[in-house]
Design a protein around this motif. Structure first.
Motif, PDB file in Angstrom:
ATOM      1  N   ASP A  52      15.202   3.812   1.491  1.00  0.00           N
ATOM      2  CA  ASP A  52      15.022   4.828   0.454  1.00  0.00           C
ATOM      3  C   ASP A  52      15.504   6.199   0.918  1.00  0.00           C
ATOM      4  N   THR A  53      15.321   6.512   2.202  1.00  0.00           N
ATOM      5  CA  THR A  53      15.845   7.773   2.730  1.00  0.00           C
ATOM      6  C   THR A  53      17.361   7.800   2.647  1.00  0.00           C
ATOM      7  N   ASP A  54      17.996   6.688   2.981  1.00  0.00           N
ATOM      8  CA  ASP A  54      19.457   6.602   2.891  1.00  0.00           C
ATOM      9  C   ASP A  54      19.955   6.879   1.472  1.00  0.00           C
ATOM     10  N   GLU A  55      19.190   6.479   0.478  1.00  0.00           N
ATOM     11  CA  GLU A  55      19.609   6.705  -0.903  1.00  0.00           C
ATOM     12  C   GLU A  55      19.812   8.196  -1.176  1.00  0.00           C
ATOM     13  N   PHE A  56      18.959   9.035  -0.607  1.00  0.00           N
ATOM     14  CA  PHE A  56      19.110  10.474  -0.805  1.00  0.00           C
ATOM     15  C   PHE A  56      20.191  11.051   0.103  1.00  0.00           C
ATOM     16  N   VAL A  74       6.247  12.151  -6.044  1.00  0.00           N
ATOM     17  CA  VAL A  74       6.848  13.484  -5.984  1.00  0.00           C
ATOM     18  C   VAL A  74       7.072  13.852  -4.517  1.00  0.00           C
ATOM     19  N   LEU A  75       8.303  14.248  -4.176  1.00  0.00           N
ATOM     20  CA  LEU A  75       8.692  14.518  -2.799  1.00  0.00           C
ATOM     21  C   LEU A  75       8.905  16.011  -2.575  1.00  0.00           C
ATOM     22  N   THR A 102      11.681   7.483  -7.542  1.00  0.00           N
ATOM     23  CA  THR A 102      11.180   6.206  -7.029  1.00  0.00           C
ATOM     24  C   THR A 102      11.349   6.211  -5.517  1.00  0.00           C
ATOM     25  N   PHE A 103      10.245   6.000  -4.805  1.00  0.00           N
ATOM     26  CA  PHE A 103      10.282   6.027  -3.342  1.00  0.00           C
ATOM     27  C   PHE A 103       9.120   5.208  -2.827  1.00  0.00           C
ATOM     28  N   ASN A 130       0.816  -1.214   0.000  1.00  0.00           N
ATOM     29  CA  ASN A 130       0.000   0.000   0.000  1.00  0.00           C
ATOM     30  C   ASN A 130       0.847   1.260   0.000  1.00  0.00           C
ATOM     31  N   ASN A 131       1.978   1.231  -0.780  1.00  0.00           N
ATOM     32  CA  ASN A 131       2.867   2.387  -0.839  1.00  0.00           C
ATOM     33  C   ASN A 131       3.337   2.819   0.540  1.00  0.00           C
ATOM     34  N   GLY A 132       3.297   1.893   1.496  1.00  0.00           N
ATOM     35  CA  GLY A 132       3.740   2.239   2.839  1.00  0.00           C
ATOM     36  C   GLY A 132       2.739   3.077   3.586  1.00  0.00           C
TER      37      GLY A 132
END
Length: 292
Positions: A78-82, A117-118, A109-110, A29-31
């Motif tokens: 995913d946060t670590d990726e940024f 969109v973030l 992608t998140f 559910n997209n988290g």
């Protein structure tokens, strides 16, 4: 920016699981089953524990904070990726300065969504043996135009060379939920949360506990405490082969659900009780659980 020792071994443990088939959970559910916003006070409602769909929702919500490749785990990775400048925006942008990642309508992608969109900010601290990041009005607009907003702090530390501990005192997300053709603006708050990951060369063990309060879900408000029953053990699959999860109504301990994992890593014994009366008692597949 150099990756911390913690981040390197965390990714190694995830490769151990995801490189061998993983789960069929897809997007979870997209988290959005773990959400919340500002302080909403404590709920005294219990949810309808005689309703199987309601129990499914409650149980799945707790489970997304425990298992690999589910909401909380994917949010951290995913946060670590940024933070380590390993992610890109197909449109919009982000900056990473002075330990603050600022998003300006970054399409990327998140949380398993290819077109989210973030906007907002994530501040962070990195040490060789610990990592923490704080979400400040971190807003997500998913490809189906549903939205979520995350606020709160996640702290992760190396307990030993083969063990990490994640702690959350207050993480809240407001999320749009579509259930049976109706939309809900749901708030979920995760608190008193601790998760310990221990791994060897070919096995991962997870123990976790926490409290979750949900406001305005499709099944009204509820608050639960949850904990893994025995260590949840994983080997060559993102589904555990041993252990389980217990989810207990904060307002009435006679309302609760249990998942006992079978060694075939395919099926689970699922039971629930309403006021100590058995409501659900069946063996289901992991695919059934991920579809709750």
């Amino acid at each position: 920016m150099k990756k911390s020792y913690f981040s390197i071994i965390l990714m190694s443990s995830m490769l151990l699981l995801s490189g061998c088939g993983g789960s069929d959970s897809g997007d979870s559910n997209n988290g959005q089953n773990t959400g919340g916003n500002n302080n909403s006070g404590s709920t005294t409602k219990t949810g309808d524990w005689t309703n199987e769909d309601a129990v499914n929702w409650i149980t799945h919500s707790a489970l997304t904070t425990v298992l690999p490749n589910q909401f909380l785990d994917v949010l951290i990775v995913d946060t670590d990726e940024f933070i380590f400048d390993e992610a890109e925006c197909s449109s919009g942008s982000y900056t990473n300065t002075n330990n603050i990642v600022t998003f300006n309508n970054c399409k990327t992608t998140f949380l398993d969504d290819d077109g989210v969109v973030l906007s907002g900010k994530v501040s962070y601290d990195l040490l060789d043996d610990s990592e923490s990041f704080s979400y400040d009005n971190f807003n997500l607009t998913f490809s189906d135009n549903s939205k979520a907003a995350i606020n709160g702090k996640v702290e992760i530390a190396l307990d030993s060379e083969t063990s990490t501990v994640t702690k959350i005192d207050d993480l809240k997300v407001v999320s749009d939920e579509n259930y049976d053709g109706k939309y809900y603006s749901m708030t979920t708050a995760l608190s008193d949360y601790t998760s310990t990951w221990d791994w060897g060369s070919d096995e991962l063990s997870i123990e976790a506990s926490g409290t979750m309060q949900v406001i305005d879900s499709p099944f009204d408000d509820f608050a639960v405490k949850f904990n893994t029953t025995d260590a949840n053990r994983f080997k060559n699959s993102a589904n555990p082969y041993d252990g389980g999860l217990k989810v207990v109504d904060v307002s009435n301990a006679k309302n609760y659900a249990t998942l006992d994992y079978n060694s075939d890593v395919t099926t689970v014994i699922y039971q629930s009780y309403a006021d100590d009366k058995l409501v659900i008692n069946k063996t289901i597949t992991w695919d059934d659980i991920y579809d709750f």
